[in-house]
Design a protein around this motif. Structure first.
Motif, mmCIF file in Angstrom:
data_model
loop_
_atom_site.group_PDB
_atom_site.id
_atom_site.type_symbol
_atom_site.label_atom_id
_atom_site.label_comp_id
_atom_site.label_asym_id
_atom_site.label_seq_id
_atom_site.Cartn_x
_atom_site.Cartn_y
_atom_site.Cartn_z
ATOM 1 N N SER A 95 -1.285 -5.679 -13.650
ATOM 2 C CA SER A 95 -0.226 -5.107 -14.482
ATOM 3 C C SER A 95 0.907 -4.732 -13.524
ATOM 4 O O SER A 95 0.722 -4.750 -12.300
ATOM 5 C CB SER A 95 -0.732 -3.854 -15.190
ATOM 6 O OG SER A 95 -1.124 -2.886 -14.212
ATOM 7 N N GLU A 96 2.052 -4.357 -14.058
ATOM 8 C CA GLU A 96 3.130 -3.899 -13.177
ATOM 9 C C GLU A 96 2.676 -2.683 -12.388
ATOM 10 O O GLU A 96 2.969 -2.552 -11.196
ATOM 11 C CB GLU A 96 4.377 -3.539 -13.999
ATOM 12 C CG GLU A 96 5.119 -4.759 -14.513
ATOM 13 C CD GLU A 96 6.433 -4.384 -15.177
ATOM 14 O OE1 GLU A 96 6.776 -5.036 -16.165
ATOM 15 O OE2 GLU A 96 7.113 -3.437 -14.711
ATOM 16 N N GLU A 97 1.958 -1.806 -13.067
ATOM 17 C CA GLU A 97 1.490 -0.584 -12.417
ATOM 18 C C GLU A 97 0.534 -0.911 -11.260
ATOM 19 O O GLU A 97 0.638 -0.349 -10.171
ATOM 20 C CB GLU A 97 0.788 0.277 -13.468
ATOM 21 C CG GLU A 97 0.711 1.721 -13.108
ATOM 22 C CD GLU A 97 -0.097 2.509 -14.125
ATOM 23 O OE1 GLU A 97 -0.761 1.900 -15.004
ATOM 24 O OE2 GLU A 97 -0.077 3.740 -14.023
ATOM 25 N N ALA A 98 -0.396 -1.832 -11.508
ATOM 26 C CA ALA A 98 -1.374 -2.197 -10.479
ATOM 27 C C ALA A 98 -0.671 -2.810 -9.265
ATOM 28 O O ALA A 98 -0.976 -2.478 -8.116
ATOM 29 C CB ALA A 98 -2.400 -3.177 -11.057
ATOM 30 N N ILE A 99 0.292 -3.689 -9.518
ATOM 31 C CA ILE A 99 1.013 -4.326 -8.408
ATOM 32 C C ILE A 99 1.806 -3.286 -7.621
ATOM 33 O O ILE A 99 1.842 -3.312 -6.386
ATOM 34 C CB ILE A 99 1.928 -5.466 -8.925
ATOM 35 C CG1 ILE A 99 1.050 -6.635 -9.388
ATOM 36 C CG2 ILE A 99 2.895 -5.941 -7.834
ATOM 37 C CD1 ILE A 99 1.812 -7.812 -9.955
ATOM 38 N N THR A 100 2.410 -2.337 -8.355
ATOM 39 C CA THR A 100 3.190 -1.281 -7.695
ATOM 40 C C THR A 100 2.316 -0.520 -6.690
ATOM 41 O O THR A 100 2.741 -0.235 -5.562
ATOM 42 C CB THR A 100 3.769 -0.308 -8.747
ATOM 43 O OG1 THR A 100 4.596 -1.048 -9.635
ATOM 44 C CG2 THR A 100 4.586 0.801 -8.092
#
Ligand code: HEC
Length: 151
Positions: A95-100
């Motif tokens: 997810s965007e959060e995981a990649i962040t």
């Protein structure tokens, strides 16, 4: 001046995508990608068109459609065993959060996700700024993203 321009772009992106509160700046994310990611990664769609970075870049996996994709599944890329385990065993879907979080400290992130405190990452790079990390994740979401996974 710089701040207000960025805020304006953020507000625009918010309107366009309906993303919640924290307004990531995909435009800055493109710059972050050029400076910090494309030495190892590119973004190549299914027809072979290079959408970001350089052709024939194979140090890191192709990041096309990475949002919503299980970790460690680009065909032909030789991942480290711990990233493969994070996807195949711990069920990590990007997810965007995981990649962040991941790009700020890939090794710690893999250790947390796999529960293996000896897990190693083959990505020898860390993004220093959290907002740059969020912005580059938002930028990657513009390429062939599948449904953003819940959580
Ligand atoms: C020095 C080379 C290098 C740089 C710079 C780099 N990466 Fe990586 N990246 C890798 C490698 C190698 C892997 C595979 C890691 C593994 O197998 O453990 C990887 C894996 C990834 C993955 C997991 C992909 C998948 O298919 O599961 C993501 C997401 C990612 N990188 C994003 C980024 C972003 C965003 C940047 C820029 C901020 C970046 N990387 C910079 C080398 C790099």
């Amino acid at each position: 001046m710089k701040i207000s321009t960025k805020a304006a772009i953020g507000a625009f992106a918010l309107t366009m995508t309906g993303l919640p509160a924290l307004a990531q700046d995909a435009e800055n994310g493109a710059t972050v990608f050029q400076r910090q990611c494309q030495n190892c990664h590119n973004v190549v769609d299914d027809s072979g068109e290079v959408l970001a970075g350089r052709p024939n870049m194979r140090t890191g996996p192709n990041l096309y459609g990475v949002i919503g994709r299980q970790a460690g599944v680009v065909e032909g890329f030789r991942y480290g065993a711990d990233l493969v385990a994070a996807g195949a065993e711990a069920g990590l879907v990007w997810s965007e959060e995981a990649i962040t979080t991941y790009v700020q400290d890939p090794r710690s992130y893999l250790q947390e996700v796999t529960g293996n405190n000896r897990a190693r990452s083959q990505m020898a790079f860390q993004v220093r700024s959290e907002s740059d990390a969020a912005d580059v994740a938002a930028y990657l979401a513009t390429f062939g993203a599948q449904e953003e996974p819940a959580g």
